[in-house]
Design a protein around this motif. Structure first.
Motif, short mmCIF file in Angstrom:
data_model
loop_
_atom_site.label_atom_id
_atom_site.label_comp_id
_atom_site.label_asym_id
_atom_site.label_seq_id
_atom_site.Cartn_x
_atom_site.Cartn_y
_atom_site.Cartn_z
N GLN A 33 33.65 157.48 -125.47
CA GLN A 33 34.72 156.48 -125.59
C GLN A 33 35.40 156.27 -124.23
O GLN A 33 35.67 155.14 -123.82
N GLY A 37 35.30 152.93 -121.80
CA GLY A 37 36.55 152.33 -121.30
C GLY A 37 36.50 152.08 -119.81
O GLY A 37 36.93 151.04 -119.31
N TYR B 7 39.41 155.63 -125.62
CA TYR B 7 38.85 154.42 -125.00
C TYR B 7 39.97 153.59 -124.37
O TYR B 7 39.87 153.14 -123.22
N ALA B 10 41.28 155.06 -121.19
CA ALA B 10 40.32 154.86 -120.09
C ALA B 10 40.42 153.43 -119.54
O ALA B 10 40.36 153.21 -118.32
N ARG B 11 40.60 152.46 -120.44
CA ARG B 11 40.77 151.07 -119.98
C ARG B 11 42.05 150.93 -119.17
O ARG B 11 42.09 150.24 -118.14
N ARG B 13 43.48 153.22 -117.45
CA ARG B 13 43.30 153.86 -116.13
C ARG B 13 42.74 152.85 -115.12
O ARG B 13 43.13 152.83 -113.96
N GLY B 14 41.80 152.04 -115.59
CA GLY B 14 41.23 151.01 -114.71
C GLY B 14 42.28 149.99 -114.32
O GLY B 14 42.37 149.59 -113.15
N LYS B 15 43.08 149.58 -115.30
CA LYS B 15 44.11 148.56 -115.03
C LYS B 15 45.23 149.09 -114.14
O LYS B 15 45.84 148.35 -113.38
N GLU B 16 45.49 150.39 -114.27
CA GLU B 16 46.56 150.98 -113.44
C GLU B 16 46.26 150.79 -111.95
O GLU B 16 47.17 150.67 -111.14
N GLN B 17 44.97 150.75 -111.63
CA GLN B 17 44.61 150.60 -110.22
C GLN B 17 44.94 149.21 -109.69
O GLN B 17 44.99 148.99 -108.49
N PHE B 70 45.94 142.21 -123.22
CA PHE B 70 45.15 143.39 -122.89
C PHE B 70 45.43 144.53 -123.88
O PHE B 70 44.50 145.14 -124.42
N ILE B 277 50.43 159.20 -116.32
CA ILE B 277 49.24 158.91 -115.51
C ILE B 277 48.18 159.99 -115.75
O ILE B 277 46.99 159.76 -115.60
N PRO B 280 45.33 161.99 -121.09
CA PRO B 280 44.17 161.18 -121.51
C PRO B 280 44.09 160.85 -123.00
O PRO B 280 43.28 160.04 -123.39
#
Lengths: 160, 325
Positions: A33, A37, B7, B10-11, B13-17, B70, B277, B280
């Motif tokens: 998962q 992501g 999930y 994790a998404r 985390r990508g957006k935080e960047q 989002f 941050i 998880p």
């Protein structure tokens, strides 16, 4: 009570495959998962996160190995099950399989938690991939210890 | 452990960047003009194509919409985040109460449905028809009371206070019901900071204790009765009271200016959500992301407003908030 020994021996083999496999399935699912992501926004990270996702899968393999060894010792694999297996021997097989069954389940879940955290780390710091592998890999140590003990014990029980 | 958010986190985390970092905020502050600042924002994915000064409000609207769309992709039950939208609902209620009482239509003051838990049109219709059945049960009596007060007394401030207090009570209730630490913290801090602002403003306007008791919303980190008593005496009494609470550090900022206190509140919120941050598994990082985006938009709005009004770089920098990343 004939065959009770064989029943407990097979129960041990089944538990090793079942619990370790269930732990790995849950663990790989959790890490999957997180990996999905990351790949949604960063498709180039696929290779790295896939490796991290697979780490909690090893316990299932160890459990399968223990189940095979136990069933092989019992003659199940060759089609000649040891029906005369004593209750004591059967319980000894069960006990020999338990380290892998229990530690396999617990370590797979905990390795998955570490893998999920490492996937988050890699998504932010791709250059830290090597280090991120080490955190979940540390949990593997205890699965290997359990595997070792279960194999040694099965060999010992086989000689009874 | 809540595996359902793995999930989503994790998404996030990508957006935080992609959130604007402190150096980017600094480059916005140092930009030679609003056009230059808009170019920097465009480079970081803000707005669709080239944004002009006249399109700034639309850009903010689009950015807020992006955040909620989002989050909507990640969470099936969005009601867990309603606490962040209640302020907008009650803003619309205030606007609808005034619109109904004064019989004038001003569509531009209403906040878009994507940022509310209830459509502004539903609120407007309920007030117009005096039929509050379509409103949430917590909102219906407040809408009726605020409209009644405005129609009979003409006191817009009193009507606002009735609605604002109800909004704070709803936020507090939602926080208390939540099992997430970030949402509980957000609710408590929002209510406490609003109470402090109201107490200071009321004190400066020489409002009596009865008014304060009506305006201040209950919260756990402040004794509202003591705060009302202090506010009915003097600003020094408020400072003295706050000095005995967890908001003691805010006193020097309150003494400086209301905007300095607001900045202190925003920075405190960001500092409190920052540990998310590293989490998880919970819904916390999602809530933190929403708050971080909100803070980011507020900060960019302040910088652009400073640029449009030709404020000095130092003056703008003083207003800039801390960033989440």
């Amino acid at each position: 009570m004939s065959g009770l020994g064989l029943f407990f021996a097979i129960l041990g083999a089944a538990l090793a495959a079942l619990l370790a496999g269930a732990g790995s399935a849950r663990g790989v699912g959790m890490a999957g998962q997180a990996a999905a992501g990351v790949v949604t926004d960063q498709p180039d990270m696929f290779g790295r996160v896939l490796i991290l996702q697979l780490l909690p899968g090893t316990q299932g393999i160890y459990g399968l190995l223990i189940a095979f060894v136990a069933m092989n010792n019992l003659g199940i694999m060759s089609g000649n099950p040891e029906v005369s297996c004593s209750l004591l021997k059967g319980l000894a097989y069960l006990g020999a399989c338990l380290p892998m069954a229990i530690v396999g389940y617990i370590s797979a879940i905990n390795q998955a938690k570490a893998a999920v955290a490492s996937i988050a780390l890699v998504s932010k710091r791709p250059d830290q991939f090597g280090k991120s592998m080490l955190f979940p890999a540390m949990v593997e140590t205890y699965a290997i210890f359990a595997l070792l003990i279960s194999i040694l014990a099965l060999n010992g029980v086989g000689a009874i | 452990m809540r595996e359902e958010y793995i999930y989503a986190v994790a998404r996030v985390r990508g957006k935080e960047q992609k959130l604007l970092s402190a150096p980017v905020m600094d480059s916005l502050v140092s930009a030679s003009g609003v056009g230059d600042a808009l170019r920097i924002l465009s480079d970081h994915g803000w707005g669709e194509g080239e944004v002009t000064v006249s399109g700034i409000d639309e850009m903010f609207k689009a950015e807020r919409k992006k955040t909620w769309e989002f989050i909507g992709e990640l969470v099936k039950d969005m009601s867990v985040f309603d606490v962040f939208l209640y302020a907008n609902d009650y803003h619309n209620l205030k606007a609808a109460v005034k619109e109904t009482a004064r019989m004038e239509t001003r569509d531009s003051v209403f906040i878009d449905r994507s940022e509310c838990t209830i459509d502004a049109e539903t609120i407007r219709r309920a007030l117009k028809d005096h039929d509050y059945g379509s409103l949430p049960e917590e909102m219906a009596p407040v809408a009726a009371e605020a409209l009644d007060v405005l129609l009979h007394t003409g006191d817009g401030q009193l009507a606002d206070i009735i609605v604002d207090r109800a909004a704070l009570a709803r936020i507090r209730e939602a926080g208390a019901k939540s099992d997430n630490e970030i949402i509980r913290m957000y609710a408590e801090l929002t209510v406490a900071c609003a109470n402090i602002k109201t107490a200071i403003r009321s004190c400066l306007m020489k409002k009596d204790k009865a008014f304060l008791n009506r305006a201040l919303a209950p919260c756990d980190s402040l004794d509202v009765a003591d705060l009302a008593q202090a506010a009915s005496e003097s600003t020094d009494a408020i400072y003295e009271y706050l000095g005995r609470t967890t908001y003691a550090e805010a006193v020097p900022e309150i003494r400086k200016s209301p905007s300095a206190f607001e900045r202190w509140c925003d920075n405190l919120m960001i500092r409190k959500i920052r540990p998310e941050i590293h989490h998880p598994f919970t819904i916390g990082p999602l809530a933190a992301y929403i708050l971080a985006r909100d803070n980011e938009i507020k900060c960019v709005r302040m910088i652009l407003s400073g640029k449009v009004n030709d404020l000095s770089v130092d003056s703008i920098r003083e207003r800039v908030r801390e960033t989440y990343v």
